[in-house]
Enzyme design. Sequence first.
Site, mmCIF file in Angstrom:
data_model
loop_
_atom_site.group_PDB
_atom_site.id
_atom_site.type_symbol
_atom_site.label_atom_id
_atom_site.label_comp_id
_atom_site.label_asym_id
_atom_site.label_seq_id
_atom_site.Cartn_x
_atom_site.Cartn_y
_atom_site.Cartn_z
ATOM 1 N N SER A 116 0.828 -1.205 0.000
ATOM 2 C CA SER A 116 0.000 0.000 0.000
ATOM 3 C C SER A 116 0.868 1.263 0.000
ATOM 4 C CB SER A 116 -0.951 -0.044 1.210
ATOM 5 O OG SER A 116 -1.958 0.926 1.108
ATOM 6 N N ASP A 170 -10.201 -4.777 -4.159
ATOM 7 C CA ASP A 170 -9.619 -3.795 -3.234
ATOM 8 C C ASP A 170 -10.445 -2.504 -3.234
ATOM 9 O OD1 ASP A 170 -8.009 -1.981 -1.819
ATOM 10 O OD2 ASP A 170 -6.162 -2.872 -2.565
ATOM 11 N N HIS A 201 -8.128 -5.299 0.390
ATOM 12 C CA HIS A 201 -6.839 -4.639 0.648
ATOM 13 C C HIS A 201 -6.114 -5.435 1.722
ATOM 14 C CE1 HIS A 201 -4.246 -1.236 0.021
ATOM 15 N NE2 HIS A 201 -4.181 -0.968 1.309
#
Length: 221
Positions: A116, A170, A201
């Site tokens: 991320s 996601d 995610h």
Amino acid sequence: MKLERETLELGADIRHAVIWLHGLGADGHDFVPIVPELGLSKEAGVRFIFPHAPSRPVTLNNGYVMPAWFDIISLDRTKNSNLDDILITVGWINTLIDEQIELGIEPENIILAGFSQGGVIALHTALRYPKRLGGLMVLSTYFPFAEQTLDEMPKGYEQIPVFAAHGTHDPVIPAVWWEEYVPKLQKQGFEVESKSYAMEHSVHPQEIADMGLWFKALFDA
């Protein structure tokens, strides 16, 4: 800034280093439990380093203070961050890389990984570091300022192996962002192992297995 970190070593003869950056609001402990699941030899000769991001106010979260590699300004990926802010953190990671080189690890045996927000920093660091590194693993991330970074990238860096993975469901960083930056890397000449998984995610068991195979290929090279 000298970043606090978690460290895990496989074997006594350390020849490789993996610097693995967590996501927004997490810390360096986040990916430590994954190392035993990668299927690597206990004598692989790898040092895993998991730095902790400093805590700071995050604009998107109403100024709430949390571990963050850079400020998130908005949900618009084209203007949700500031390049100068990102580059400050890149400097911190450069220092971590320098430390490993001073400990005897060759630059081509240093791999950057990030999830991320950590993936953003991994991309910018690997493609800007003064010496070509050995690998880049980016998970559930995106690539702001990609065109400028790739234009300024030193010649030869397109030889860095890349593993780029994303979740098809996601809701935080939509898969379309992954679908946009991977072709940019490929157009630049990077050989990208691009994988998607039926997840949000997060990290998928098959993804961990695939990461392990990718690491093994680099360590055995």
